[in-house]
Motif scaffolding. Structure first.
Motif, PDB file in Angstrom:
ATOM      1  N   ARG B  41     -20.585  37.386   4.565  1.00  0.00           N
ATOM      2  CA  ARG B  41     -19.981  38.137   3.719  1.00  0.00           C
ATOM      3  C   ARG B  41     -20.604  39.418   3.492  1.00  0.00           C
ATOM      4  O   ARG B  41     -21.915  39.458   3.607  1.00  0.00           O
ATOM      5  CB  ARG B  41     -19.738  37.885   1.964  1.00  0.00           C
ATOM      6  CG  ARG B  41     -18.953  36.423   2.110  1.00  0.00           C
ATOM      7  CD  ARG B  41     -18.618  36.066   0.764  1.00  0.00           C
ATOM      8  NE  ARG B  41     -17.790  36.706  -0.207  1.00  0.00           N
ATOM      9  CZ  ARG B  41     -16.558  36.644  -0.307  1.00  0.00           C
ATOM     10  NH1 ARG B  41     -15.853  35.764   0.474  1.00  0.00           N
ATOM     11  NH2 ARG B  41     -16.023  37.207  -0.904  1.00  0.00           N
ATOM     12  N   GLU B  43     -21.251  43.155   1.145  1.00  0.00           N
ATOM     13  CA  GLU B  43     -21.309  43.782   0.030  1.00  0.00           C
ATOM     14  C   GLU B  43     -20.908  45.232   0.083  1.00  0.00           C
ATOM     15  O   GLU B  43     -21.530  45.901   0.883  1.00  0.00           O
ATOM     16  CB  GLU B  43     -22.514  43.344  -1.146  1.00  0.00           C
ATOM     17  CG  GLU B  43     -22.022  43.118  -2.429  1.00  0.00           C
ATOM     18  CD  GLU B  43     -23.291  42.527  -3.037  1.00  0.00           C
ATOM     19  OE1 GLU B  43     -24.401  42.721  -2.646  1.00  0.00           O
ATOM     20  OE2 GLU B  43     -23.211  41.741  -4.062  1.00  0.00           O
ATOM     21  N   GLY B  47     -22.293  47.031  -5.167  1.00  0.00           N
ATOM     22  CA  GLY B  47     -22.236  45.676  -5.449  1.00  0.00           C
ATOM     23  C   GLY B  47     -20.868  45.303  -6.165  1.00  0.00           C
ATOM     24  O   GLY B  47     -21.161  44.040  -6.906  1.00  0.00           O
ATOM     25  N   THR B  49     -17.772  44.798  -4.845  1.00  0.00           N
ATOM     26  CA  THR B  49     -16.718  43.739  -3.981  1.00  0.00           C
ATOM     27  C   THR B  49     -17.445  43.204  -2.890  1.00  0.00           C
ATOM     28  O   THR B  49     -18.603  43.740  -2.444  1.00  0.00           O
ATOM     29  CB  THR B  49     -15.517  44.456  -3.644  1.00  0.00           C
ATOM     30  OG1 THR B  49     -16.137  45.518  -2.767  1.00  0.00           O
ATOM     31  CG2 THR B  49     -14.640  45.110  -4.680  1.00  0.00           C
ATOM     32  N   THR B  50     -17.091  41.947  -2.539  1.00  0.00           N
ATOM     33  CA  THR B  50     -17.506  41.516  -1.211  1.00  0.00           C
ATOM     34  C   THR B  50     -16.336  41.084  -0.205  1.00  0.00           C
ATOM     35  O   THR B  50     -15.135  40.669  -1.027  1.00  0.00           O
ATOM     36  CB  THR B  50     -18.568  40.169  -1.486  1.00  0.00           C
ATOM     37  OG1 THR B  50     -17.658  39.453  -2.281  1.00  0.00           O
ATOM     38  CG2 THR B  50     -19.663  40.589  -2.113  1.00  0.00           C
TER      39      THR B  50
END
Lengths: 366, 293
Positions: B41, B43, B47, B49-50
């Motif tokens: 994933r 980011e 920080g 949303t991922t």
């Protein structure tokens, strides 16, 4: 091959414990000398001093006429068999036997020839490529022997080599060690606490106690004429009976009211002197009914097959008698014993030394 | 012979294993699986949303020159520390084994470094070798050695290697000493009678007999160098100067914690984990074969 001479050898450990208190000993070339004694008597320490694994506090050890006190074990030209065999576990049997030769820079084909020869003598050829852990106790013992003989040393040292084997194998290996020593003719010193091993193997038996030599002699001499009470009870199985007694006159002692004749008792001892009277269980016979002798009350019987041990009392003291099975009918409570006067040994009650007529040639006790 | 215990209650064995299993699950499998998940994933900068990016983190990781440099540093660092820590501790253990009087004092002194926290150990070495304040640092300069671990990357690497090795010596020493003491004395004596001089005795008898201990320590030391030296590096150099002491584990921290690249950092930690697992597996597969006797 060489003679080994010990001259007033002592071992004092840091802290003042004196493990060996002045031992002098001559072992002739090709002789088989057994040091025997209870644990802690200094016999192993003495052997380790000959090997060079313990320093010598005072005195001299000479191998083949050369004083070796300051010489490294490797340079003494000895081989030693340890109680736990001390085989190198990460090496094959072949490498174990070859190790000592390799360290000395022996040529490869010579090493191979000698390892094969040792393996043939000891019948361990099929195991040469195995690791020691894949061998049985007896086979490991043979490998340890192989490691000793392959170097053709002047002296073999054995430190209780059979005590880790079971009883049957011990008897077998005992015979093999004796045969091998005879065949190779190498001077040997053998330490054991087992008096049967000591008697059967030695041609020179050294009985030790408390860091001192009690007696030196051939096995028969030591058995026939023990110089001290300690030797008397240590050599022989079952051990010699020791009864408290008094000197009764020339050549006579009394034990609890019984009078016994003792051939070896010197004349002129004051009557009433306290002595210990020793009689071997196997040297006494049951007298025919009605004959004169010493009354013996039987408490119980131990059956050993061919012979029986009769436990009881003689002259008020505990006494053991060994007879052929059937010599005394079962249930008998009392018999009369014929005690031959040549079999009565007398020891000073205080010092434990033999009261004998002539100083025997073997009485070199320190 | 089969060694089996029979439990009447089917639940009991599980219950007895539970504490160990729970600890392993909570402190190893769960974080490890989190790391694997995070490594797929990415980011955003704040920080908030991922999103799932697949292998993108790994691809960009292996395109970074800095990552290969860090790997090279780690290789040098781990070989040097493992070799130093193991050889020096073996030497000390051999000497301690011979020592009879005062042996326990000697042993206690040698065990102390293990009780020192990595950060403290790092600071200790930093102080000693600091070019303007440290005793050894100033001493080196006064005899004409241009010593400066704050600016010279090689010096810095040397310093962290020494500090990390020093920290591990106690542990290795304890195991080597125990190993030496479990070698039957009669074996050494037999070798002495067999004509082997002390040096030869050591290499042909003692060292082979120690090989199980050595192998165990090799595995432990490599794991130590890869993961546990973080504190020392952080205290002495912070990975500098100019990333000269940035090992893989330090880079994980640097990129993730300081650089804010959680996905990339997670990918690195996954790679690191794979490397250590592979190394350990290789050691068990190939080295252990040679240590049995």
């Amino acid at each position: 091959m060489a003679e080994v001479t010990l001259n007033d050898v002592r071992k004092v450990y840091a802290g003042g414990v004196e493990a060996v208190k002045g031992v002098s000993l001559d072992i002739p070339d090709g002789g088989f000398c057994v040091l025997v004694g209870p644990s802690g008597c200094g016999k192993s320490t003495l052997l380790r001093m000959v090997a060079g694994l313990e320093t010598i506090s005072s005195g001299q050890v000479a191998i083949g006429g050369r004083v070796v006190n300051e010489i490294e074990p490797a340079e003494r030209d000895i081989a030693m068999v340890f109680q736990n065999y001390a085989l190198y576990p990460h090496m094959s049997v072949y490498d174990n036997i070859a190790y000592g030769l390799r360290n000395r820079g022996t040529p490869k084909d010579e090493i191979d020839r000698r390892v094969q020869e040792a393996a043939r003598i000891l019948a361990i050829e099929p195991f040469l490529q195995r690791k020691p852990r894949a061998l049985s106790g007896g086979q490991r013992q043979r490998v340890a022997m192989g490691r000793a003989i392959v170097r053709k040393p002047q002296v073999f040292l054995f430190d209780e080599p059979l005590s880790n084997l079971d009883a049957k194998l011990r008897v077998q290996m005992r015979v093999e060690i004796k045969k091998l020593q005879r065949a190779l003719g190498v001077t040997s010193i053998y330490v054991t606490h087992d008096q049967v091993e000591a008697m059967t193997l030695s041609d020179k038996l050294v009985v030790m106690s408390g860091g001192q030599v009690e007696q030196v002699g051939t096995p028969t001499e030591v058995y026939r004429r023990p110089e001290t009470r300690f030797v008397a009870t240590f050599i022989g199985s079952p051990p010699m009976n020791i009864l408290p007694g008094l000197v009764d006159g020339d050549g006579r002692v009394s034990v609890g009211g019984l009078t016994l004749a003792a051939d070896d008792l010197p004349a002129g001892l004051e009557p009433g002197r306290h002595v210990d009277v020793g009689v071997r269980p196997e040297e006494v016979e049951v007298a025919p009914a009605g004959a004169p002798g010493a009354p013996f009350a039987i408490d119980f019987v131990e059956e050993l097959g061919a012979t029986e041990l009769l436990h009881g009392t003689l002259g008020g003291s505990p006494f053991v008698l060994q007879v052929n099975t059937g010599a005394v009918s079962p249930g008998t409570k009392a018999v009369t014993l014929a005690i031959p006067s040549r079999c009565v040994h007398v020891f000073d009650a205080e010092t434990g030394k033999r009261l004998g007529r002539a100083e025997s040639a073997t009485a070199r006790a320190a | 012979m089969e060694k089996r215990s029979l439990y009447n209650n089917k639940l009991l064995p599980y219950l007895l294993l539970a504490p160990q299993l729970v600890i392993t699950l909570v402190f190893f499998y769960w974080p490890a699986s989190q790391a694997v998940w995070m490594s797929f994933r990415m980011e955003d900068a704040f920080g908030t949303t991922t999103e799932f990016v697949g292998l993108e983190n790994y691809v960009s990781l292996f395109q970074q020159r800095a990552y290969y440099e860090s790997m090279a540093t780690t290789v040098i660092f781990s070989i040097a520390v493992t070799f130093l820590a193991m050889s020096f501790s073996l030497l000390l253990a051999v000497m301690a084994d011979k020592q009879i009087r005062g042996g326990s004092v000697y042993r206690t002194l040698l065990i102390w470094p293990y009780a020192v926290a990595p950060a403290i150990a790092g600071v200790l070495w930093l102080f000693m070798f600091q070019p303007s304040l440290g005793m050894i640092g100033r001493g080196l300069i006064s005899i004409g050695v241009p010593w400066n671990p704050m600016l010279n990357g090689d010096h810095a690497l040397l310093l962290v290697i020494l500090a990390a090795a020093w920290k591990q010596i106690s542990y290795n020493f304890l195991f080597f000493l125990a190993g030496l003491q479990s070698i039957p004395k009669s074996l050494i004596e037999a070798a002495a009678i067999d004509g082997a001089r002390p040096t030869r005795r050591f290499w042909t008898i003692v060292f082979p007999m120690l090989s199980p201990t050595t192998f165990f320590l090799l595995v432990v030391n490599i794991v130590y160098v890869f993961f546990d030296t973080f504190g020392i590096i952080d205290a002495i150099t912070h990975g500098g100067p100019a990333k000269a002491t940035e090992t893989l584990v330090f880079k994980v921290y640097q990129d993730g914690r300081l650089g804010g690249d959680l996905g990339g950092s997670a990918a690195q930690s996954v790679v690191l984990m794979v490397i250590v697992i592979a190394l350990t597996a290789i050691q068990f597969r190939y080295v252990e074969r040679k240590v049995t006797y």
